[in-house]
Design a protein around this motif. Sequence first.
Motif, PDB file in Angstrom:
ATOM      1  N   PHE A 119       6.287   0.388  -7.951  1.00  0.00           N
ATOM      2  CA  PHE A 119       5.653  -0.754  -8.617  1.00  0.00           C
ATOM      3  C   PHE A 119       6.356  -2.060  -8.279  1.00  0.00           C
ATOM      4  O   PHE A 119       6.899  -2.717  -9.181  1.00  0.00           O
ATOM      5  N   PRO A 120       6.400  -2.448  -6.991  1.00  0.00           N
ATOM      6  CA  PRO A 120       6.992  -3.752  -6.686  1.00  0.00           C
ATOM      7  C   PRO A 120       6.179  -4.864  -7.379  1.00  0.00           C
ATOM      8  O   PRO A 120       4.967  -4.694  -7.611  1.00  0.00           O
ATOM      9  N   GLN A 121       6.866  -5.929  -7.713  1.00  0.00           N
ATOM     10  CA  GLN A 121       6.285  -7.072  -8.457  1.00  0.00           C
ATOM     11  C   GLN A 121       4.838  -7.407  -8.029  1.00  0.00           C
ATOM     12  O   GLN A 121       4.582  -7.690  -6.860  1.00  0.00           O
ATOM     13  N   GLY A 122       3.934  -7.346  -8.993  1.00  0.00           N
ATOM     14  CA  GLY A 122       2.560  -7.804  -8.758  1.00  0.00           C
ATOM     15  C   GLY A 122       1.683  -6.899  -7.907  1.00  0.00           C
ATOM     16  O   GLY A 122       0.582  -7.286  -7.524  1.00  0.00           O
ATOM     17  N   SER A 123       2.138  -5.676  -7.630  1.00  0.00           N
ATOM     18  CA  SER A 123       1.400  -4.806  -6.706  1.00  0.00           C
ATOM     19  C   SER A 123       0.231  -4.099  -7.390  1.00  0.00           C
ATOM     20  O   SER A 123       0.222  -2.870  -7.525  1.00  0.00           O
ATOM     21  N   VAL A 124      -0.768  -4.874  -7.802  1.00  0.00           N
ATOM     22  CA  VAL A 124      -1.964  -4.271  -8.413  1.00  0.00           C
ATOM     23  C   VAL A 124      -2.823  -3.645  -7.313  1.00  0.00           C
ATOM     24  O   VAL A 124      -3.211  -2.482  -7.397  1.00  0.00           O
ATOM     25  N   GLY A 125      -3.109  -4.429  -6.267  1.00  0.00           N
ATOM     26  CA  GLY A 125      -3.925  -3.920  -5.154  1.00  0.00           C
ATOM     27  C   GLY A 125      -5.230  -3.327  -5.650  1.00  0.00           C
ATOM     28  O   GLY A 125      -5.875  -3.877  -6.539  1.00  0.00           O
ATOM     29  N   GLU A 126      -5.607  -2.185  -5.073  1.00  0.00           N
ATOM     30  CA  GLU A 126      -6.852  -1.497  -5.468  1.00  0.00           C
ATOM     31  C   GLU A 126      -6.550  -0.421  -6.504  1.00  0.00           C
ATOM     32  O   GLU A 126      -7.316   0.522  -6.656  1.00  0.00           O
ATOM     33  N   SER A 127      -5.412  -0.534  -7.160  1.00  0.00           N
ATOM     34  CA  SER A 127      -4.988   0.551  -8.050  1.00  0.00           C
ATOM     35  C   SER A 127      -5.417   0.301  -9.498  1.00  0.00           C
ATOM     36  O   SER A 127      -6.091  -0.692  -9.800  1.00  0.00           O
ATOM     37  N   GLU A 128      -5.008   1.199 -10.376  1.00  0.00           N
ATOM     38  CA  GLU A 128      -5.360   1.087 -11.799  1.00  0.00           C
ATOM     39  C   GLU A 128      -4.267   0.385 -12.607  1.00  0.00           C
ATOM     40  O   GLU A 128      -4.338   0.329 -13.833  1.00  0.00           O
ATOM     41  N   GLN A 179       0.836  -1.204   0.000  1.00  0.00           N
ATOM     42  CA  GLN A 179       0.000   0.000   0.000  1.00  0.00           C
ATOM     43  C   GLN A 179       0.870   1.253   0.000  1.00  0.00           C
ATOM     44  O   GLN A 179       0.541   2.243  -0.652  1.00  0.00           O
ATOM     45  N   GLY A 180       1.986   1.205   0.726  1.00  0.00           N
ATOM     46  CA  GLY A 180       2.909   2.339   0.745  1.00  0.00           C
ATOM     47  C   GLY A 180       3.437   2.629  -0.650  1.00  0.00           C
ATOM     48  O   GLY A 180       3.538   3.789  -1.061  1.00  0.00           O
ATOM     49  N   ALA A 181       3.752   1.571  -1.388  1.00  0.00           N
ATOM     50  CA  ALA A 181       4.264   1.731  -2.759  1.00  0.00           C
ATOM     51  C   ALA A 181       3.187   2.303  -3.677  1.00  0.00           C
ATOM     52  O   ALA A 181       3.455   3.192  -4.492  1.00  0.00           O
ATOM     53  N   ILE A 182       1.968   1.801  -3.514  1.00  0.00           N
ATOM     54  CA  ILE A 182       0.851   2.317  -4.329  1.00  0.00           C
ATOM     55  C   ILE A 182       0.612   3.791  -4.016  1.00  0.00           C
ATOM     56  O   ILE A 182       0.433   4.621  -4.907  1.00  0.00           O
ATOM     57  N   ASP A 183       0.638   4.134  -2.720  1.00  0.00           N
ATOM     58  CA  ASP A 183       0.454   5.542  -2.326  1.00  0.00           C
ATOM     59  C   ASP A 183       1.548   6.415  -2.951  1.00  0.00           C
ATOM     60  O   ASP A 183       1.271   7.515  -3.433  1.00  0.00           O
ATOM     61  N   LEU A 194       9.750   0.523 -18.052  1.00  0.00           N
ATOM     62  CA  LEU A 194      10.833   1.444 -17.668  1.00  0.00           C
ATOM     63  C   LEU A 194      11.185   2.391 -18.815  1.00  0.00           C
ATOM     64  O   LEU A 194      11.425   3.584 -18.594  1.00  0.00           O
ATOM     65  N   SER A 195      11.201   1.851 -20.034  1.00  0.00           N
ATOM     66  CA  SER A 195      11.615   2.712 -21.150  1.00  0.00           C
ATOM     67  C   SER A 195      10.535   3.748 -21.452  1.00  0.00           C
ATOM     68  O   SER A 195      10.844   4.864 -21.881  1.00  0.00           O
ATOM     69  N   LYS A 196       9.279   3.400 -21.194  1.00  0.00           N
ATOM     70  CA  LYS A 196       8.202   4.384 -21.384  1.00  0.00           C
ATOM     71  C   LYS A 196       8.314   5.501 -20.343  1.00  0.00           C
ATOM     72  O   LYS A 196       8.041   6.666 -20.642  1.00  0.00           O
ATOM     73  N   TYR A 197       8.733   5.153 -19.135  1.00  0.00           N
ATOM     74  CA  TYR A 197       8.922   6.212 -18.120  1.00  0.00           C
ATOM     75  C   TYR A 197      10.142   7.063 -18.477  1.00  0.00           C
ATOM     76  O   TYR A 197      10.116   8.290 -18.338  1.00  0.00           O
ATOM     77  N   GLN A 198      11.180   6.403 -18.969  1.00  0.00           N
ATOM     78  CA  GLN A 198      12.372   7.146 -19.403  1.00  0.00           C
ATOM     79  C   GLN A 198      11.995   8.142 -20.498  1.00  0.00           C
ATOM     80  O   GLN A 198      12.485   9.271 -20.528  1.00  0.00           O
ATOM     81  N   ARG A 199      11.090   7.721 -21.391  1.00  0.00           N
ATOM     82  CA  ARG A 199      10.681   8.636 -22.461  1.00  0.00           C
ATOM     83  C   ARG A 199       9.995   9.867 -21.881  1.00  0.00           C
ATOM     84  O   ARG A 199      10.261  11.003 -22.308  1.00  0.00           O
TER      85      ARG A 199
END
Lengths: 152, 152
Positions: A83-92, A29-33, A105-110
């Motif tokens: 975005f730790p592995q598999g952390s979908v949770g209640e997120s989008e 949840q901390g990662a999602i937040d 990662l490359s899309k974020y780099q862009r």
Amino acid sequence: MKKHFTQITLLSGLLVLATTSGRAADSTQGAIDFRESVMTTFKWYVQPMGAMTKGKIPFDAAWFKSRADGLASATRLDVSEGFPQGSVGESEAKPEIWDNWDDFLSKYQRLQDEAIKLQQVAATGDEAAMKEQFGKTAQACGGCHKKFRNKK
Amino acid sequence: MKKHFTQITLLSGLLVLATTSGRAADSTQGAIDFRESVMTTFKWYVQPMGAMTKGKIPFDAAWFKSRADGLASATRLDVSEGFPQGSVGESEAKPEIWDNWDDFLSKYQRLQDEAIKLQQVAATGDEAAMKEQFGKTAQACGGCHKKFRNKK
């Protein structure tokens, strides 16, 4: 006596398991937040530039520049930490993220690259160039969202 | 006829008022979302350094440094943009913020300065110095929260 010991061991084991899962859930949840907060800061800077580019509010070169500076700073944050592995949770987040991690990662780099360019172009005050580069930056956001986000 | 016209005028006036208040509310909530998101990114970086400083998790100089780098980047964002005049809303902000705006800004400037120093100290890998400077940084957070935040 042996049965009693086994029960205590089992109970301790369950407690450890419960505590560990609890920690894992907290940490997810901390990662999602974190990642959602980073995206919210992007939105804060992107929205006024979008409104100016679309002519919904008057173009103001100094205001646009300050938004571009803010976005460049915000995209220095490494959102992939959130975005730790598999952390979908209640997120989008779509599970496809972790099957296509390098692409993610490359899309974020862009986005980071386009935001730096936007900051540079915004420093010139050239309205047409700023709007054009804003379009490329927005495309970088959209390219990632389209593939990796379940818009709710 | 005159009465009818007056009614229409009154109704239009109310509609304009409702729309304007709606926009102001949207804008206030956007600002609250921004400032709370910035604080959440601070927490992401601060928590592990706090746990290492207190010995709750093992000290790891490289991990500490990466958290200090992240915090220095996050504090480049101008969180004061997220505090338009009187925007308490559903947040933890105290109204005292706007009566003491210069003090509020100087307290945020102190956090930015301490975070930059923390980044510099963390680059040396000196555990004792890192923990000491983390303490000063955490004090800068606390000094502002104590005066200006209603912890819920």
